[in-house]
Design a protein around this motif. Structure first.
Motif, PDB file in Angstrom:
ATOM      1  N   ARG A  48       0.836  -1.211   0.000  1.00  0.00           N
ATOM      2  CA  ARG A  48       0.000   0.000   0.000  1.00  0.00           C
ATOM      3  C   ARG A  48       0.864   1.251   0.000  1.00  0.00           C
ATOM      4  NH1 ARG A  48      -4.088   2.023   4.869  1.00  0.00           N
ATOM      5  NH2 ARG A  48      -4.993   3.795   3.715  1.00  0.00           N
ATOM      6  N   LEU A  74       1.522   4.308  -2.940  1.00  0.00           N
ATOM      7  CA  LEU A  74       1.407   5.749  -2.680  1.00  0.00           C
ATOM      8  C   LEU A  74       2.694   6.465  -3.082  1.00  0.00           C
ATOM      9  CD1 LEU A  74      -0.418   5.693   0.776  1.00  0.00           C
ATOM     10  CD2 LEU A  74      -1.413   6.119  -1.477  1.00  0.00           C
ATOM     11  N   SER A 108      -7.068   7.162   5.402  1.00  0.00           N
ATOM     12  CA  SER A 108      -7.301   6.867   3.985  1.00  0.00           C
ATOM     13  C   SER A 108      -6.022   7.015   3.177  1.00  0.00           C
ATOM     14  CB  SER A 108      -8.358   7.819   3.425  1.00  0.00           C
ATOM     15  OG  SER A 108      -7.839   9.152   3.384  1.00  0.00           O
ATOM     16  N   ASP A 109      -6.053   6.503   1.944  1.00  0.00           N
ATOM     17  CA  ASP A 109      -4.912   6.677   1.045  1.00  0.00           C
ATOM     18  C   ASP A 109      -4.630   8.151   0.808  1.00  0.00           C
ATOM     19  OD1 ASP A 109      -4.566   3.967   0.839  1.00  0.00           O
ATOM     20  OD2 ASP A 109      -5.197   3.810  -1.258  1.00  0.00           O
ATOM     21  N   SER A 122      -1.112   9.803   1.653  1.00  0.00           N
ATOM     22  CA  SER A 122      -0.378  10.441   0.563  1.00  0.00           C
ATOM     23  C   SER A 122      -0.034  11.882   0.898  1.00  0.00           C
ATOM     24  CB  SER A 122      -1.213  10.379  -0.726  1.00  0.00           C
ATOM     25  OG  SER A 122      -0.544  11.014  -1.793  1.00  0.00           O
TER      26      SER A 122
END
Length: 362
Positions: free
Chosen positions: A83, A87, A322-323, A327
């Motif tokens: 994951r 990113l 969350s992504d 990020s």
């Protein structure tokens, strides 16, 4: 007076929980730090354990039988690693290198590799001491690993056993290199850390052994990484001296780097028998072009090999961020990056307590 180095279990906790910026805009594909350096390479330590106790990395005086390595639930899972790599890819990272400790000690590492190679445009490589390659090389290649770098500090068995401090013979590493070559994990890079008075007499024998093989031998200046290796400037063999010693026997011609930010200075043999590299982070700092980020075994992001603390991405993931939030946190950390340790190295900075290389990878 003799001083025993204090074990570093507590120092691993020196990490900050990153703030989540208000701006959650998507990654642009190019992320620059405060000095205009992009992030292109992500080094991921998959374990803090190793089957060697090299004197310049994990000396037994610290990493003894009582040393408390990280518990399994502290390590990032393969899914968490993948994951984060995705990113970082969105921010411009194009190469992941798996490190340790000794990364081949991480169980089922092939599964992680197969996940990482599915990230579009991502090159996946690995650094190892080579001992486990005879058993692992074919499976690593089948999983999608592109190439390996093998650490080998001497061909003299007595010197090598003394340096790894686990009585491992040179032949075990040479068998690993042969297995990697047979599996197609090349071109193989072979890294030699050179320490004056310990193994610098092995420079030419290493050259003679690997010239003409297609492998790329690289000489690394002994660095003040971490706080446990007893680094002194007097122990450093400057890369210029290494090149001079080799050139006297096998003329060398300097060649261009493969890409912007490459840390190794490249030289080819004038007779066409291949090339060598020298990595000069002590005598010829390359901070101005450094594009590397490092992810520790338990998910802390470090923006320099000589860092004193990291940024705790694992906690953000495990609290359900969350992504987009992750990020943005990565973007903010890199934007603020100003590291230039090797440019300002001195006796004072060298004595600072720093995170160990075995924890964040070389």
């Amino acid at each position: 007076m003799n001083q025993r180095v204090i074990p570093l279990a507590d120092e691993r906790q020196l990490r900050q929980l990153p703030a989540i910026p208000a701006d959650l805009s998507p990654a642009s594909g190019t992320l620059l730090d405060s000095r205009g350096r992009p992030v292109k390479d992500l080094r991921i330590s998959v374990t803090d354990r190793c089957n060697f106790r090299c004197v310049y990395c994990m000396p037994k005086s610290v990493f003894d039988k009582d040393y408390a390595f990280l518990p399994r639930n502290s390590l990032l899972s393969f899914e968490e690693i993948t994951r984060l790599a995705r990113l970082f890819s969105a921010h411009g990272v194009t190469k992941v290198r798996l490190t340790g400790g000794e990364p081949l000690l991480r169980r089922n590492l092939e599964q992680l590799i197969s996940q990482l190679v599915n990230i579009p445009g991502m090159e996946v490589t690995l650094t190892t001491n080579g001992v486990l390659l005879p058993r692992k090389a074919a499976a690593l290649k089948a999983a999608g690993l592109q190439r390996v770098t093998v650490s080998l500090d001497s061909l003299d068995d007595t010197i090598f056993r003394a340096m790894n401090d686990m009585d491992v013979p040179v032949t075990d590493v040479l068998k690993g290199i042969a297995a990697a070559e047979a599996a197609g994990l090349g071109p193989i890079k072979i890294n030699m850390v050179v320490k004056r008075g310990l193994n610098d007499q092995e420079i030419l024998p290493m050259v003679e052994r690997f010239r003409g093989t297609g492998h790329i031998l690289r000489f690394i200046e002994f660095m003040d990484v971490g706080s446990s290796n007893g680094w002194r400037m007097d122990d450093v063999v400057p890369s210029a001296e290494v090149v001079r010693r080799i050139h006297e026997h096998h003329p060398l011609v300097q060649i261009d780097p493969n890409y912007s930010g490459e840390v190794a200075e490249r030289w080819r043999f004038a007779d066409g028998a291949g090339e060598i590299g020298v990595i000069s982070s002590v005598t010829q700092a390359f901070c101005s072009t450094c594009t590397r980020a490092r992810l520790s075994t338990e998910g802390s992001l470090y923006t320099c090999l000589f860092a004193q603390s990291g940024h705790d991405l694992r906690s953000l993931m495990r609290e359900g961020r969350s992504d987009a939030e992750l990020s943005a946190a990565i973007r903010q950390i890199w934007h603020r990056r100003s590291d230039r340790y090797s440019e300002i190295r001195s006796a004072e900075t060298a004595s600072l307590r720093k995170i160990e290389m075995s924890y964040i990878g070389g």
